[in-house]
Design a protein around this motif. Structure first.
Motif, PDB file in Angstrom:
ATOM      1  N   CYS A 173      29.192 -54.772  16.960  1.00 37.26           N
ATOM      2  CA  CYS A 173      28.529 -56.047  16.734  1.00 37.26           C
ATOM      3  C   CYS A 173      29.551 -57.167  16.753  1.00 37.26           C
ATOM      4  CB  CYS A 173      27.802 -56.045  15.387  1.00 37.26           C
ATOM      5  SG  CYS A 173      26.371 -54.936  15.320  1.00 37.26           S
ATOM      6  N   VAL A 174      29.193 -58.270  17.392  1.00 36.45           N
ATOM      7  CA  VAL A 174      29.996 -59.493  17.356  1.00 36.45           C
ATOM      8  C   VAL A 174      29.260 -60.488  16.466  1.00 36.45           C
ATOM      9  CG1 VAL A 174      30.991 -61.379  18.674  1.00 36.45           C
ATOM     10  CG2 VAL A 174      30.914 -59.090  19.669  1.00 36.45           C
ATOM     11  N   ILE A 175      29.885 -60.858  15.362  1.00 36.35           N
ATOM     12  CA  ILE A 175      29.274 -61.803  14.428  1.00 36.35           C
ATOM     13  C   ILE A 175      29.961 -63.157  14.568  1.00 36.35           C
ATOM     14  CG2 ILE A 175      30.782 -61.056  12.517  1.00 36.35           C
ATOM     15  CD1 ILE A 175      28.385 -61.654  10.627  1.00 36.35           C
ATOM     16  N   SER A 176      29.153 -64.229  14.554  1.00 30.96           N
ATOM     17  CA  SER A 176      29.707 -65.568  14.752  1.00 30.96           C
ATOM     18  C   SER A 176      28.872 -66.586  13.989  1.00 30.96           C
ATOM     19  CB  SER A 176      29.733 -65.922  16.238  1.00 30.96           C
ATOM     20  OG  SER A 176      30.199 -67.242  16.438  1.00 30.96           O
ATOM     21  N   ASP A 177      29.553 -67.559  13.385  1.00 26.49           N
ATOM     22  CA  ASP A 177      28.851 -68.674  12.749  1.00 26.49           C
ATOM     23  C   ASP A 177      29.111 -69.984  13.480  1.00 26.49           C
ATOM     24  OD1 ASP A 177      31.460 -69.247  12.102  1.00 26.49           O
ATOM     25  OD2 ASP A 177      31.201 -69.166   9.925  1.00 26.49           O
ATOM     26  N   GLY A 178      29.645 -69.892  14.691  1.00 28.88           N
ATOM     27  CA  GLY A 178      29.962 -71.070  15.473  1.00 28.88           C
ATOM     28  C   GLY A 178      31.386 -71.550  15.308  1.00 28.88           C
ATOM     29  N   THR A 179      31.999 -71.124  14.218  1.00 27.70           N
ATOM     30  CA  THR A 179      33.403 -71.470  13.970  1.00 27.70           C
ATOM     31  C   THR A 179      34.276 -70.224  13.961  1.00 27.70           C
ATOM     32  OG1 THR A 179      32.763 -73.393  12.652  1.00 27.70           O
ATOM     33  CG2 THR A 179      35.011 -72.579  12.374  1.00 27.70           C
ATOM     34  N   PHE A 180      33.823 -69.212  13.220  1.00 28.42           N
ATOM     35  CA  PHE A 180      34.544 -67.947  13.138  1.00 28.42           C
ATOM     36  C   PHE A 180      33.786 -66.878  13.916  1.00 28.42           C
ATOM     37  CE2 PHE A 180      35.647 -70.327   9.327  1.00 28.42           C
ATOM     38  CZ  PHE A 180      37.041 -70.213   9.309  1.00 28.42           C
ATOM     39  N   THR A 181      34.509 -65.989  14.551  1.00 27.12           N
ATOM     40  CA  THR A 181      33.917 -64.890  15.323  1.00 27.12           C
ATOM     41  C   THR A 181      34.785 -63.654  15.166  1.00 27.12           C
ATOM     42  OG1 THR A 181      33.059 -66.424  16.985  1.00 27.12           O
ATOM     43  CG2 THR A 181      33.160 -64.113  17.598  1.00 27.12           C
ATOM     44  N   GLU A 182      34.148 -62.494  14.964  1.00 28.04           N
ATOM     45  CA  GLU A 182      34.898 -61.235  14.971  1.00 28.04           C
ATOM     46  C   GLU A 182      33.963 -60.086  15.350  1.00 28.04           C
ATOM     47  OE1 GLU A 182      36.254 -60.050  10.881  1.00 28.04           O
ATOM     48  OE2 GLU A 182      35.406 -62.009  10.368  1.00 28.04           O
ATOM     49  N   ILE A 183      34.573 -58.952  15.604  1.00 27.91           N
ATOM     50  CA  ILE A 183      33.832 -57.804  16.085  1.00 27.91           C
ATOM     51  C   ILE A 183      33.989 -56.659  15.083  1.00 27.91           C
ATOM     52  CG2 ILE A 183      35.751 -56.862  17.457  1.00 27.91           C
ATOM     53  CD1 ILE A 183      33.659 -56.252  19.660  1.00 27.91           C
ATOM     54  N   PHE A 184      32.899 -55.902  14.871  1.00 34.71           N
ATOM     55  CA  PHE A 184      32.997 -54.758  13.963  1.00 34.71           C
ATOM     56  C   PHE A 184      32.115 -53.616  14.450  1.00 34.71           C
ATOM     57  CE2 PHE A 184      29.469 -57.274  12.209  1.00 34.71           C
ATOM     58  CZ  PHE A 184      28.510 -56.314  11.914  1.00 34.71           C
ATOM     59  N   LEU A 185      32.472 -52.415  14.026  1.00 38.19           N
ATOM     60  CA  LEU A 185      31.718 -51.206  14.341  1.00 38.19           C
ATOM     61  C   LEU A 185      30.780 -50.886  13.185  1.00 38.19           C
ATOM     62  CD1 LEU A 185      31.645 -48.718  16.443  1.00 38.19           C
ATOM     63  CD2 LEU A 185      32.993 -47.537  14.700  1.00 38.19           C
ATOM     64  N   VAL A 186      29.509 -50.622  13.492  1.00 36.14           N
ATOM     65  CA  VAL A 186      28.544 -50.252  12.451  1.00 36.14           C
ATOM     66  C   VAL A 186      28.802 -48.805  12.032  1.00 36.14           C
ATOM     67  CG1 VAL A 186      26.107 -49.959  11.891  1.00 36.14           C
ATOM     68  CG2 VAL A 186      26.813 -51.848  13.361  1.00 36.14           C
ATOM     69  N   THR A 187      29.165 -48.601  10.783  1.00 39.15           N
ATOM     70  CA  THR A 187      29.461 -47.255  10.284  1.00 39.15           C
ATOM     71  C   THR A 187      28.311 -46.661   9.476  1.00 39.15           C
ATOM     72  OG1 THR A 187      30.560 -48.204   8.348  1.00 39.15           O
ATOM     73  CG2 THR A 187      31.936 -47.663  10.258  1.00 39.15           C
ATOM     74  N   ALA A 206      37.247 -48.382  10.447  1.00 38.82           N
ATOM     75  CA  ALA A 206      37.104 -47.546  11.644  1.00 38.82           C
ATOM     76  C   ALA A 206      37.937 -48.168  12.760  1.00 38.82           C
ATOM     77  CB  ALA A 206      35.634 -47.425  12.053  1.00 38.82           C
ATOM     78  N   PRO A 207      39.267 -48.025  12.676  1.00 38.07           N
ATOM     79  CA  PRO A 207      40.144 -48.606  13.708  1.00 38.07           C
ATOM     80  C   PRO A 207      39.790 -48.079  15.089  1.00 38.07           C
ATOM     81  CG  PRO A 207      41.409 -47.854  11.806  1.00 38.07           C
ATOM     82  CD  PRO A 207      40.003 -47.336  11.634  1.00 38.07           C
ATOM     83  N   PRO A 208      39.970 -48.889  16.163  1.00 38.05           N
ATOM     84  CA  PRO A 208      40.609 -50.212  16.137  1.00 38.05           C
ATOM     85  C   PRO A 208      39.649 -51.350  15.836  1.00 38.05           C
ATOM     86  CG  PRO A 208      40.103 -49.628  18.390  1.00 38.05           C
ATOM     87  CD  PRO A 208      39.671 -48.461  17.550  1.00 38.05           C
ATOM     88  N   TRP A 209      38.374 -51.034  15.601  1.00 31.21           N
ATOM     89  CA  TRP A 209      37.384 -52.094  15.415  1.00 31.21           C
ATOM     90  C   TRP A 209      37.428 -52.655  14.008  1.00 31.21           C
ATOM     91  CZ3 TRP A 209      36.177 -53.108  20.127  1.00 31.21           C
ATOM     92  CH2 TRP A 209      36.161 -52.079  21.063  1.00 31.21           C
ATOM     93  N   ASN A 210      37.397 -51.793  13.015  1.00 34.67           N
ATOM     94  CA  ASN A 210      37.423 -52.234  11.620  1.00 34.67           C
ATOM     95  C   ASN A 210      38.757 -51.812  11.010  1.00 34.67           C
ATOM     96  OD1 ASN A 210      34.754 -52.565  12.381  1.00 34.67           O
ATOM     97  ND2 ASN A 210      33.978 -50.925  11.085  1.00 34.67           N
ATOM     98  N   ASP A 211      39.635 -52.758  10.780  1.00 29.14           N
ATOM     99  CA  ASP A 211      40.933 -52.417  10.201  1.00 29.14           C
ATOM    100  C   ASP A 211      40.802 -51.943   8.759  1.00 29.14           C
ATOM    101  OD1 ASP A 211      42.258 -53.053  12.529  1.00 29.14           O
ATOM    102  OD2 ASP A 211      42.536 -55.156  11.955  1.00 29.14           O
ATOM    103  N   ASP A 212      39.825 -52.508   8.047  1.00 24.48           N
ATOM    104  CA  ASP A 212      39.618 -52.127   6.659  1.00 24.48           C
ATOM    105  C   ASP A 212      38.127 -52.246   6.344  1.00 24.48           C
ATOM    106  OD1 ASP A 212      39.241 -54.898   6.463  1.00 24.48           O
ATOM    107  OD2 ASP A 212      41.322 -55.222   5.869  1.00 24.48           O
ATOM    108  N   ASN A 213      37.798 -52.297   5.068  1.00 23.06           N
ATOM    109  CA  ASN A 213      36.392 -52.312   4.652  1.00 23.06           C
ATOM    110  C   ASN A 213      35.817 -53.717   4.486  1.00 23.06           C
ATOM    111  OD1 ASN A 213      36.429 -49.534   4.580  1.00 23.06           O
ATOM    112  ND2 ASN A 213      36.860 -49.411   2.395  1.00 23.06           N
ATOM    113  N   LYS A 214      36.386 -54.688   5.146  1.00 24.25           N
ATOM    114  CA  LYS A 214      35.861 -56.045   5.009  1.00 24.25           C
ATOM    115  C   LYS A 214      36.100 -56.829   6.284  1.00 24.25           C
ATOM    116  CE  LYS A 214      40.096 -57.889   2.912  1.00 24.25           C
ATOM    117  NZ  LYS A 214      40.652 -58.619   1.759  1.00 24.25           N
ATOM    118  N   LEU A 215      35.332 -57.908   6.446  1.00 25.40           N
ATOM    119  CA  LEU A 215      35.545 -58.842   7.535  1.00 25.40           C
ATOM    120  C   LEU A 215      36.616 -59.849   7.120  1.00 25.40           C
ATOM    121  CD1 LEU A 215      31.830 -59.514   8.576  1.00 25.40           C
ATOM    122  CD2 LEU A 215      33.477 -58.013   9.710  1.00 25.40           C
ATOM    123  N   ASP A 216      37.066 -60.626   8.080  1.00 27.29           N
ATOM    124  CA  ASP A 216      38.080 -61.631   7.778  1.00 27.29           C
ATOM    125  C   ASP A 216      37.478 -62.917   7.215  1.00 27.29           C
ATOM    126  OD1 ASP A 216      40.043 -59.936   8.708  1.00 27.29           O
ATOM    127  OD2 ASP A 216      39.947 -60.716  10.767  1.00 27.29           O
TER     128      ASP A 216
END
Length: 237
Positions: free
Chosen positions: A86-100, A112-122
């Motif tokens: 999933c690519v999440i965006s609020d128009g200013t910030f954007t990042e990609i994550f894997l649905v676990t 879930a590297p390389p998509w999720n480095d840890d358990n939170k978004l930036d």
């Protein structure tokens, strides 16, 4: 020959459909290159990575995240699955994550590297942020235990599968805005891509009795197919 034609044509069509949609639904600031070709050296096969929205599924967040935690609440989770990107965006910030994991309307994104480095978004995303479901395809050559070269396909959620067996080569070239053909455009050159050429040369699994290939001098039958694709989402023609 008929079987080689059928399998090669199917593989090229599969590739062409995904190349055509590369970049669909992917904000340019997601941090991942939407099409990337790793050029094989000395005539070796290429490796191709493609990122795009192939489900045409765009969701919205229905609550503001209290912090950059490990879940996102969306308006509809019925079309998503574990292993989706999933690519999440609020128009200013954007990042990609894997649905676990999925719990009702909550999409979880545990490490879930390389998509999720840890358990939170930036970033903590607010109400009404967009969540685009995308897929990451990798195409590459792999030699099996019998020494036969196969063209493989893999997404972020599945192990590699054979797209077409017994290939001799897999090559990708890009026609740029200035009319030149190159093998591996950089990320800042993607907007200048006008066409993508796919070449797959298949090879018979076994040598044929009484046959000599006029170009290679061996007893394997070869069949080469090419096609030209015009990407829809990474360029403006």
């Amino acid at each position: 020959t008929s079987e080689m034609q059928q399998e090669t044509r199917w593989a090229i069509n599969y590739l062409a459909e995904r190349i055509q949609m590369a970049g669909s639904g992917v904000p340019p600031t997601c941090g991942w290159q939407v099409i990337e070709n790793i050029d094989g050296t000395s005539g070796a096969s290429d490796s191709l990575n493609i990122l795009g929205c192939y489900k045409s599924l765009v969701l919205e967040t229905t609550q503001t995240m209290g912090n950059s935690g490990s879940q996102v609440k969306v308006n509809n989770s019925s079309g998503t699955g574990i292993g989706d990107l999933c690519v999440i965006s609020d128009g200013t910030f954007t990042e990609i994550f894997l649905v676990t994991d999925i719990n009702d309307l909550h999409l979880w994104h545990k490490a879930a590297p390389p998509w999720n480095d840890d358990n939170k978004l930036d970033h903590a995303y607010g109400l009404g942020s967009t969540v685009s479901v995308v897929s990451y395809y990798s195409f590459f050559e792999e030699v099996d235990e019998e020494g036969r070269k196969n063209l493989m396909v893999q997404t972020q959620a599945y192990v590699p599968q054979i797209l077409i067996g017994d290939i001799d080569t897999f090559q990708i070239r890009f026609k740029m805005k200035d009319g030149s053909w190159i093998d591996d455009p950089y990320e800042d050159e993607l907007v200048d891509i006008r066409m993508v050429e796919i070449t797959v040369r298949a090879k018979s699994p076994k040598p044929l009795k009484g046959y000599i290939d006029p170009a290679y001098g061996d007893a394997y039958k070869r069949l080469e197919m090419k096609t030209i694709v015009i990407p829809k989402n990474i360029t403006i023609i």
